[in-house]
Design an enzyme around this catalytic site. Structure first.
Site, short mmCIF file in Angstrom:
data_model
loop_
_atom_site.label_atom_id
_atom_site.label_comp_id
_atom_site.label_asym_id
_atom_site.label_seq_id
_atom_site.Cartn_x
_atom_site.Cartn_y
_atom_site.Cartn_z
N HIS A 1 0.84 -1.21 0.00
CA HIS A 1 0.00 0.00 0.00
C HIS A 1 0.87 1.25 0.00
CE1 HIS A 1 1.01 -0.52 4.26
NE2 HIS A 1 0.67 0.74 4.47
N ASP B 1 0.35 5.10 1.92
CA ASP B 1 -0.45 5.56 3.04
C ASP B 1 -1.52 6.55 2.59
OD1 ASP B 1 0.84 4.00 4.97
OD2 ASP B 1 2.49 5.44 5.11
N HIS C 1 4.65 0.23 0.31
CA HIS C 1 5.39 -0.55 1.30
C HIS C 1 4.50 -1.67 1.85
CE1 HIS C 1 3.40 2.77 3.37
NE2 HIS C 1 3.33 1.99 4.45
N ARG D 1 4.72 6.32 14.45
CA ARG D 1 4.51 6.67 13.04
C ARG D 1 3.90 8.06 12.90
NH1 ARG D 1 0.19 6.34 9.66
NH2 ARG D 1 0.35 5.32 7.64
C1 SIN Z 1 2.87 1.29 7.85
O1 SIN Z 1 2.38 0.59 6.97
O2 SIN Z 1 2.62 2.48 7.92
C2 SIN Z 1 3.80 0.68 8.88
C3 SIN Z 1 4.89 -0.16 8.29
C4 SIN Z 1 5.59 -0.99 9.33
O3 SIN Z 1 5.10 -1.09 10.47
O4 SIN Z 1 6.64 -1.55 9.02
#
Ligand code: SIN
Length: 277
Positions: A96, A98, A246, A268
């Site tokens: 995905h 974000d 990612h 995050r």
């Molecule tokens: C995310 O998808 O924002 C987090 C990625 C992760 O936890 O490695």
């Protein structure tokens, strides 16, 4: 500051920078250059609290607050991404970008590793410039007129789903963005698709869209476009959410008892972006 690439496609580790200190303009300009050149950059061994992580994020642009997930107590603009021991799912374990369902999806995400299983739970990224450039001229031409529909799903997507995270019951958000996006800073074209939020092409049904979308989703994450990073506590990553996808790899589950019993916690922050064109 040294920039050490970690893969052919994208990703670099940055040495010699302490993000807890006030960065002068020349150092920040070098970081921004590395971010644009490598798409995801990693700073190992960063001893940062939430305030320092935010100060770093704010050097890029204002912070975006997630519409469907509650932030940390005292820091509503930081999400604690938590996978509790023995929980059978983890946040972000599909390819995905974000919040691509927003009018102006985030420019970047800043993730700071806090607690990790002893091994496993790496994250992968893919380079959507390379995915675009590898398409045939015929398909590039067909895609140039298409726009994709990106949908958040309802708040129930996150509500009560993860033990250590709290979702908000909000109305679904839907937006339409070009399938080929021009990066606002580099001027390069990238394939702006992701299978988590993109449901169809504008003006077409889900069934009509499915075959080409299926091809584009698989093409965009071909191994030669990707990198994979093994986290250590204290590593901070920032990725360009405009030209990458990612995937937080879900490989620390019941078949690995030591990993199943471990918690993973990341802090995050997402940074506001602009409308894709
Ligand atoms: C995310 O998808 O924002 C987090 C990625 C992760 O936890 O490695």
């Amino acid at each position: 500051m040294r920039v050490n690439p970690i893969a052919g496609a994208l990703g670099a580790e940055i040495e010699g920078v302490d993000l807890a200190s006030e960065l002068d303009d020349a150092v920040f300009a070098a970081i921004r250059r590395a971010f644009l050149d490598h798409l995801v950059i990693f700073f190992p061994g960063q001893n940062l609290g939430p305030a320092e992580q935010k100060r770093f994020a704010l050097r890029f642009a204002p912070i975006y607050v997630h519409r469907m997930v509650e932030g940390m107590a005292g820091h509503p603009d930081i999400i604690r991404v938590v996978r509790e021991p023995e929980e059978r799912i983890n946040w972000g374990s599909e390819w995905h970008m974000d919040a691509s369902f927003e009018d102006c999806p985030p420019l970047a995400t800043v993730l700071h590793a806090q607690e990790l299983p002893p091994y496993g739970s790496d994250t992968m990224w893919t380079n959507l410039y390379l995915a675009h450039d590898a398409l045939s001229d015929g398909l590039k031409c067909a895609l140039s007129g298409l726009r994709g529909v990106h949908e958040s799903g309802s708040g129930a997507r996150y509500e009560d789903k993860y033990k250590g995270m709290k979702g908000r019951a909000v109305e679904p958000k839907v937006n339409v963005h070009p399938v080929v996006r021009t990066h606002p800073e580099t001027g390069r074209k990238c394939l702006y698709v992701n299978e988590s939020f993109m449901t169809r092409f504008e003006g077409m049904s889900v069934e009509e869209s499915r075959p080409l979308l299926h091809y584009l989703f698989a093409h965009s994450v071909r191994p030669e476009f990707t990198c994979r990073f093994r986290w250590k506590p204290g590593t901070l990553a920032i990725w360009d959410n405009r030209c990458t996808q990612h995937n937080a790899i879900a490989d620390y589950f019941p078949n690995h008892p030591a990993l199943f019993a471990a918690r993973r916690v990341m802090h995050r922050i997402t940074i506001q972006g602009d409308r894709p064109v």
